[in-house]
Scaffold this motif. Sequence first.
Motif, PDB file in Angstrom:
ATOM      1  N   VAL A  35       0.863  -1.185   0.000  1.00  0.00           N
ATOM      2  CA  VAL A  35       0.000   0.000   0.000  1.00  0.00           C
ATOM      3  C   VAL A  35       0.897   1.232   0.000  1.00  0.00           C
ATOM      4  O   VAL A  35       1.873   1.299   0.752  1.00  0.00           O
ATOM      5  CB  VAL A  35      -0.917   0.017   1.239  1.00  0.00           C
ATOM      6  N   LEU A  36       0.572   2.211  -0.847  1.00  0.00           N
ATOM      7  CA  LEU A  36       1.357   3.446  -0.940  1.00  0.00           C
ATOM      8  C   LEU A  36       0.467   4.627  -0.583  1.00  0.00           C
ATOM      9  O   LEU A  36      -0.587   4.832  -1.195  1.00  0.00           O
ATOM     10  CB  LEU A  36       1.919   3.609  -2.352  1.00  0.00           C
ATOM     11  N   ILE A  37       0.900   5.420   0.400  1.00  0.00           N
ATOM     12  CA  ILE A  37       0.166   6.616   0.827  1.00  0.00           C
ATOM     13  C   ILE A  37       1.072   7.819   0.608  1.00  0.00           C
ATOM     14  O   ILE A  37       2.088   7.979   1.297  1.00  0.00           O
ATOM     15  CB  ILE A  37      -0.243   6.525   2.312  1.00  0.00           C
ATOM     16  N   ALA A  38       0.726   8.637  -0.364  1.00  0.00           N
ATOM     17  CA  ALA A  38       1.468   9.869  -0.642  1.00  0.00           C
ATOM     18  C   ALA A  38       0.684  11.029  -0.057  1.00  0.00           C
ATOM     19  O   ALA A  38      -0.438  11.317  -0.483  1.00  0.00           O
ATOM     20  CB  ALA A  38       1.676  10.051  -2.139  1.00  0.00           C
ATOM     21  N   ALA A  39       1.263  11.689   0.929  1.00  0.00           N
ATOM     22  CA  ALA A  39       0.564  12.777   1.612  1.00  0.00           C
ATOM     23  C   ALA A  39       0.416  13.983   0.696  1.00  0.00           C
ATOM     24  O   ALA A  39       1.194  14.169  -0.248  1.00  0.00           O
ATOM     25  CB  ALA A  39       1.331  13.161   2.866  1.00  0.00           C
ATOM     26  N   PRO A  40      -0.585  14.828   0.951  1.00  0.00           N
ATOM     27  CA  PRO A  40      -0.719  16.070   0.178  1.00  0.00           C
ATOM     28  C   PRO A  40       0.564  16.891   0.245  1.00  0.00           C
ATOM     29  O   PRO A  40       1.217  16.970   1.291  1.00  0.00           O
ATOM     30  CB  PRO A  40      -1.876  16.786   0.890  1.00  0.00           C
ATOM     31  N   GLY A  41       0.930  17.469  -0.887  1.00  0.00           N
ATOM     32  CA  GLY A  41       2.144  18.273  -0.954  1.00  0.00           C
ATOM     33  C   GLY A  41       3.383  17.505  -1.340  1.00  0.00           C
ATOM     34  O   GLY A  41       4.471  18.077  -1.419  1.00  0.00           O
ATOM     35  N   THR A  42       3.220  16.211  -1.611  1.00  0.00           N
ATOM     36  CA  THR A  42       4.369  15.397  -2.005  1.00  0.00           C
ATOM     37  C   THR A  42       4.672  15.614  -3.485  1.00  0.00           C
ATOM     38  O   THR A  42       3.766  15.602  -4.318  1.00  0.00           O
ATOM     39  CB  THR A  42       4.089  13.906  -1.753  1.00  0.00           C
ATOM     40  N   ASP A  43       5.957  15.790  -3.805  1.00  0.00           N
ATOM     41  CA  ASP A  43       6.382  15.966  -5.189  1.00  0.00           C
ATOM     42  C   ASP A  43       6.007  14.723  -5.989  1.00  0.00           C
ATOM     43  O   ASP A  43       6.438  13.613  -5.662  1.00  0.00           O
ATOM     44  CB  ASP A  43       7.898  16.180  -5.209  1.00  0.00           C
ATOM     45  N   PRO A  44       5.190  14.874  -7.056  1.00  0.00           N
ATOM     46  CA  PRO A  44       4.797  13.704  -7.856  1.00  0.00           C
ATOM     47  C   PRO A  44       5.987  12.921  -8.398  1.00  0.00           C
ATOM     48  O   PRO A  44       5.920  11.692  -8.518  1.00  0.00           O
ATOM     49  CB  PRO A  44       3.963  14.310  -8.990  1.00  0.00           C
ATOM     50  N   ALA A  45       7.089  13.608  -8.721  1.00  0.00           N
ATOM     51  CA  ALA A  45       8.263  12.910  -9.250  1.00  0.00           C
ATOM     52  C   ALA A  45       8.873  11.996  -8.191  1.00  0.00           C
ATOM     53  O   ALA A  45       9.363  10.907  -8.512  1.00  0.00           O
ATOM     54  CB  ALA A  45       9.303  13.919  -9.730  1.00  0.00           C
ATOM     55  N   THR A  46       8.832  12.410  -6.939  1.00  0.00           N
ATOM     56  CA  THR A  46       9.367  11.558  -5.871  1.00  0.00           C
ATOM     57  C   THR A  46       8.443  10.372  -5.635  1.00  0.00           C
ATOM     58  O   THR A  46       8.910   9.260  -5.353  1.00  0.00           O
ATOM     59  CB  THR A  46       9.569  12.372  -4.580  1.00  0.00           C
ATOM     60  N   VAL A  47       7.138  10.587  -5.751  1.00  0.00           N
ATOM     61  CA  VAL A  47       6.199   9.462  -5.652  1.00  0.00           C
ATOM     62  C   VAL A  47       6.506   8.447  -6.753  1.00  0.00           C
ATOM     63  O   VAL A  47       6.556   7.230  -6.504  1.00  0.00           O
ATOM     64  CB  VAL A  47       4.743   9.947  -5.760  1.00  0.00           C
ATOM     65  N   ALA A  48       6.718   8.946  -7.967  1.00  0.00           N
ATOM     66  CA  ALA A  48       7.033   8.048  -9.083  1.00  0.00           C
ATOM     67  C   ALA A  48       8.348   7.319  -8.830  1.00  0.00           C
ATOM     68  O   ALA A  48       8.487   6.132  -9.158  1.00  0.00           O
ATOM     69  CB  ALA A  48       7.107   8.844 -10.381  1.00  0.00           C
ATOM     70  N   LEU A  49       9.319   8.001  -8.237  1.00  0.00           N
ATOM     71  CA  LEU A  49      10.595   7.369  -7.924  1.00  0.00           C
ATOM     72  C   LEU A  49      10.405   6.236  -6.924  1.00  0.00           C
ATOM     73  O   LEU A  49      10.948   5.136  -7.101  1.00  0.00           O
ATOM     74  CB  LEU A  49      11.564   8.411  -7.361  1.00  0.00           C
ATOM     75  N   VAL A  50       9.625   6.474  -5.869  1.00  0.00           N
ATOM     76  CA  VAL A  50       9.383   5.434  -4.866  1.00  0.00           C
ATOM     77  C   VAL A  50       8.667   4.246  -5.510  1.00  0.00           C
ATOM     78  O   VAL A  50       8.978   3.085  -5.227  1.00  0.00           O
ATOM     79  CB  VAL A  50       8.597   6.003  -3.674  1.00  0.00           C
ATOM     80  N   ARG A  51       7.707   4.523  -6.386  1.00  0.00           N
ATOM     81  CA  ARG A  51       7.022   3.430  -7.093  1.00  0.00           C
ATOM     82  C   ARG A  51       8.020   2.586  -7.887  1.00  0.00           C
ATOM     83  O   ARG A  51       7.969   1.347  -7.866  1.00  0.00           O
ATOM     84  CB  ARG A  51       5.966   3.997  -8.046  1.00  0.00           C
ATOM     85  N   SER A  52       8.932   3.261  -8.588  1.00  0.00           N
ATOM     86  CA  SER A  52       9.892   2.516  -9.408  1.00  0.00           C
ATOM     87  C   SER A  52      10.839   1.705  -8.530  1.00  0.00           C
ATOM     88  O   SER A  52      11.232   0.589  -8.895  1.00  0.00           O
ATOM     89  CB  SER A  52      10.674   3.470 -10.312  1.00  0.00           C
ATOM     90  N   ILE A  53      11.214   2.238  -7.372  1.00  0.00           N
ATOM     91  CA  ILE A  53      12.072   1.503  -6.437  1.00  0.00           C
ATOM     92  C   ILE A  53      11.359   0.245  -5.960  1.00  0.00           C
ATOM     93  O   ILE A  53      11.947  -0.842  -5.903  1.00  0.00           O
ATOM     94  CB  ILE A  53      12.466   2.410  -5.246  1.00  0.00           C
ATOM     95  N   LEU A  54      10.087   0.378  -5.630  1.00  0.00           N
ATOM     96  CA  LEU A  54       9.306  -0.779  -5.174  1.00  0.00           C
ATOM     97  C   LEU A  54       9.148  -1.800  -6.302  1.00  0.00           C
ATOM     98  O   LEU A  54       9.268  -3.016  -6.075  1.00  0.00           O
ATOM     99  CB  LEU A  54       7.945  -0.326  -4.677  1.00  0.00           C
ATOM    100  N   ASN A  55       8.889  -1.313  -7.509  1.00  0.00           N
ATOM    101  CA  ASN A  55       8.742  -2.234  -8.648  1.00  0.00           C
ATOM    102  C   ASN A  55      10.015  -3.034  -8.883  1.00  0.00           C
ATOM    103  O   ASN A  55       9.962  -4.254  -9.094  1.00  0.00           O
ATOM    104  CB  ASN A  55       8.388  -1.457  -9.919  1.00  0.00           C
TER     105      ASN A  55
END
Length: 648
Positions: A55-75
Amino acid sequence: MPRATKWRNGLVAAVMLAGASPAAIAQTATLPAVFPAPTAMTLGEGEMSLGRSAVLIAAPGTDPATVALVRSILNRAGVSDITTASRLPASLDRPTIVLGPDSAVPVRDALTRSGASADDQAEGYTLATVVSGNGGLITLAGHDADGLFHAAQTLRQLVARPRIPALVIRDHPAMPIRGTIEGFYGKPWTTEDRTRHLDFLGRMKANTYVYSPKDDPYARDKWREPYPAATLSALGTLVATARANHVDFVYAISPGPSICFSDPADERTLLRKFDALRGIGVRSFYVALDDIEYQKWNCDADKAAFGPSGAQAAGIAQSKLLNAVQADLARRDPAARPLIMVPTEYYDAKESPYKAALRANLDPRIVVQWTGTDVVPPAISVPDAKVATKAFGRKTLLWDNYPVNDYASSAGRLLLAPYAKREAGLSTELTGILSNPMNQEAPSRVAVTGVLAFGWNDKGYDADRTWHFAARDLAGNDARATAALLELFDTQHLAPTFGSQPWQEQAPRLKALLDHVREALAGGDAAERRAAINELTRKADAIADAPDTIRAGVVDPGFAEQARPWLDAMQLWGRSLRLTAAGLDAADRGNGAATRYFGDARRIAAQAAAVQSIPGAVRFDGPIKIADGVLDRFIADAPGLIAVRAKP
């Protein structure tokens, strides 16, 4: 049954007799290695496996590029099913990753559940993991956008392990400025080199790259002329790459050889040049006044404005120009980073009329660079930096000329020794460190990794462990390629200075072995002699085989290409050492073939010594050097270390 399997089965049996289960053994938590070393890292109880679902919870105000980076790390870690949510679930039945600013409600809740607190320093972050049944909680809390990006880089290292331990990391950099300055002479890096380097800087939590190649004519000899559109576009692409890696792209101009400091037209031309760079996204600027003649003016107007030429007058004239540039930067953007400059006297901290003029006249906001006690200093101490602070009237930004190899005594060398002999505590007297790398970008990362790790946490820096990490990083964690790279690094360990003595010795691991062989042969004990020759044979095999392992195993093929002549020469030297070992073995057994082995070793050593650098790749072309003064000397001496029986 393999020995390792027997050992593990025996351990399992012993622990079960003591009342523990194999599962308990598997989940014993160990402190991970993270580079740069975090400010604080505390190990908890238990470990978690990410599995395939999270489960991934990205809080409001989080840089979308960093969210994408974390997703790629998990993948990449094998998590194929990622469900998004907006708040923490009551129970954790699978890994739950929360990321965002440390002020966001979901992040604060996750920190509370983890028993952790936010790091409140610039670029700081907290990474906390909690193990819970089949799941767990991973929190990435950034004090700012840069800090959150750095937290993701730490997560990238943690998920490389089979299991993630429960822990709390609170981390922030010791020095505000950390990075590299492409400031060498000779062939500049290509756009591809710079792109890969900016990605590397992002992974290593650096925040600064200074574009200052000495051979860019539009930044030095033709500084008054605008960049061609195609070049400006390419630079714009690099600026975007730097921004994506949370690295500040700093543009440097070198007008010193021809500028008229008192001419308003030259000042306007320089500011107009910076305006063009603003158009492609550059927000930070630098004026380089190094390696110029400051005992004569470039125009008569400067003599009229500042008096006869000389060091003090040069300091006053330079301050006038730089202050005008700083004022323009602040007027256009009050939040802009201050101007950086490198002075003409950059290489020591001795009191002088020039430094006194800068200290008295230069805007205190302007950052001054300093290379240490020499152009390439053998060591830098905290007292050295304190003297520089006094001399320049502000804490300096260290321009460390390591691992740059654009000067005569570095010819034929890759500089691959660890970053060492910089004193812990320098963060109290410096605003940061910029490494001046080699013409070869990928090999430069070995030493630059150390520079960046030191800049992040000088008091927790370990030179050798960081050196080994640099090898693992280049090898993509492959054990064989890592070992092969360390063999290469040892043959390129010598770090020259501008003085007579290097600040790092040559091939210390190899020298220790060869000294041991000499001592064993001299000792007269037959068993010790045999063991030493066998050890020498294994070392020769390792050196000879390392180049092919490196070519096949490094993650970035640019490393193998840029290091190609060194790998070619290393392979030949390894074969020569292998024949030398065979000659010693034959001589020890009374076999007359020793003479032929030694002769073949000399022939291949001559071929190895004749390997040349890639034409035009470095400022000083010439023969490649591999463990020179150590390996070549041993091969030359070997025939005289043991009596060679003549053939019957």
